[in-house]
Design a protein around this motif. Sequence first.
Motif, PDB file in Angstrom:
ATOM      1  N   ARG A  74      45.019  36.074  44.633  1.00 50.56           N
ATOM      2  CA  ARG A  74      43.917  35.139  44.386  1.00 50.56           C
ATOM      3  C   ARG A  74      43.998  33.957  45.349  1.00 50.56           C
ATOM      4  O   ARG A  74      43.409  32.910  45.108  1.00 50.56           O
ATOM      5  CB  ARG A  74      43.938  34.666  42.925  1.00 50.56           C
ATOM      6  CG  ARG A  74      43.666  35.769  41.913  1.00 50.56           C
ATOM      7  CD  ARG A  74      42.238  36.309  41.968  1.00 50.56           C
ATOM      8  NE  ARG A  74      41.330  35.286  41.497  1.00 50.56           N
ATOM      9  CZ  ARG A  74      40.193  34.953  42.099  1.00 50.56           C
ATOM     10  NH1 ARG A  74      39.810  35.564  43.190  1.00 50.56           N
ATOM     11  NH2 ARG A  74      39.424  34.008  41.611  1.00 50.56           N
ATOM     12  N   CYS A  78      41.846  35.750  50.166  1.00 49.26           N
ATOM     13  CA  CYS A  78      41.400  36.810  49.260  1.00 49.26           C
ATOM     14  C   CYS A  78      40.242  36.336  48.385  1.00 49.26           C
ATOM     15  O   CYS A  78      39.309  37.088  48.114  1.00 49.26           O
ATOM     16  CB  CYS A  78      42.567  37.308  48.410  1.00 49.26           C
ATOM     17  SG  CYS A  78      43.767  38.270  49.374  1.00 49.26           S
ATOM     18  N   HIS A  79      40.302  35.087  47.966  1.00 44.98           N
ATOM     19  CA  HIS A  79      39.212  34.519  47.168  1.00 44.98           C
ATOM     20  C   HIS A  79      37.896  34.559  47.951  1.00 44.98           C
ATOM     21  O   HIS A  79      36.859  34.971  47.428  1.00 44.98           O
ATOM     22  CB  HIS A  79      39.554  33.087  46.752  1.00 44.98           C
ATOM     23  CG  HIS A  79      38.440  32.388  46.043  1.00 44.98           C
ATOM     24  ND1 HIS A  79      38.092  32.679  44.745  1.00 44.98           N
ATOM     25  CD2 HIS A  79      37.580  31.435  46.475  1.00 44.98           C
ATOM     26  CE1 HIS A  79      37.058  31.922  44.397  1.00 44.98           C
ATOM     27  NE2 HIS A  79      36.735  31.161  45.429  1.00 44.98           N
ATOM     28  N   SER A  83      38.102  38.564  45.919  1.00 41.28           N
ATOM     29  CA  SER A  83      39.142  39.184  45.087  1.00 41.28           C
ATOM     30  C   SER A  83      38.818  39.053  43.598  1.00 41.28           C
ATOM     31  O   SER A  83      39.325  39.834  42.794  1.00 41.28           O
ATOM     32  CB  SER A  83      40.521  38.592  45.394  1.00 41.28           C
ATOM     33  OG  SER A  83      40.582  37.228  45.032  1.00 41.28           O
ATOM     34  N   ALA A  84      37.958  38.118  43.234  1.00 43.81           N
ATOM     35  CA  ALA A  84      37.545  38.001  41.828  1.00 43.81           C
ATOM     36  C   ALA A  84      36.846  39.284  41.383  1.00 43.81           C
ATOM     37  O   ALA A  84      37.033  39.738  40.247  1.00 43.81           O
ATOM     38  CB  ALA A  84      36.632  36.796  41.633  1.00 43.81           C
ATOM     39  N   LEU A  87      39.539  41.931  40.853  1.00 41.39           N
ATOM     40  CA  LEU A  87      40.206  41.696  39.569  1.00 41.39           C
ATOM     41  C   LEU A  87      39.322  42.170  38.418  1.00 41.39           C
ATOM     42  O   LEU A  87      39.802  42.859  37.508  1.00 41.39           O
ATOM     43  CB  LEU A  87      40.544  40.210  39.415  1.00 41.39           C
ATOM     44  CG  LEU A  87      41.181  39.799  38.094  1.00 41.39           C
ATOM     45  CD1 LEU A  87      42.503  40.528  37.863  1.00 41.39           C
ATOM     46  CD2 LEU A  87      41.398  38.283  38.062  1.00 41.39           C
ATOM     47  N   THR A 111      47.851  38.340  38.276  1.00 35.98           N
ATOM     48  CA  THR A 111      47.307  37.661  39.448  1.00 35.98           C
ATOM     49  C   THR A 111      48.446  36.870  40.087  1.00 35.98           C
ATOM     50  O   THR A 111      49.360  36.427  39.395  1.00 35.98           O
ATOM     51  CB  THR A 111      46.156  36.707  39.080  1.00 35.98           C
ATOM     52  OG1 THR A 111      46.622  35.749  38.148  1.00 35.98           O
ATOM     53  CG2 THR A 111      44.972  37.471  38.512  1.00 35.98           C
TER      54      THR A 111
END
Length: 156
Positions: A74, A78-79, A83-84, A87, A111
């Motif tokens: 996270r 990646c955010h 990446s959310a 997930l 995470t």
Amino acid sequence: MDGNIFQHYPKNDRSNLIAMLQDIQEVHGYLPEKELRKVADHLGMSLSGVYGVATFYNQFRLTPLGKNIIRVCRGTACHVKNSANILMALENELGICAGQTTRDKLFTLETVACIGACSIAPVININDDYYGRVTVKEIPKILNKYKKQEQAVSAE
């Protein structure tokens, strides 16, 4: 550390609490309630006091880990690369939330702040395997690899 952790620590010496919890977790893989009760008794503490320490430090687990640990990065790179959504796809596919383990104990979903592979964001890590530039569409295929491995082991 052997199974009789308590013999290594003097009774009523609360300064040993964290070391005892670490040893118990090393033996069991997590902190079973039964063991926490023994710790409280051994150190002359309340069970809630022991739980307070066990829940304060994120190194301690109150539930067993799954066979496969999935870590979703996270971090910033990646955010930015969504990446959310990765997930969320994992949570939907596994039927659990981050921090939980599937009922069959096959997967634990976590995470992490940063995996350190920003150039291939978004990244997930399963055990010792790294998957970069992951898309939501790839999630079922990735998970099936581990499900098939488990089925092969079970069939033996």
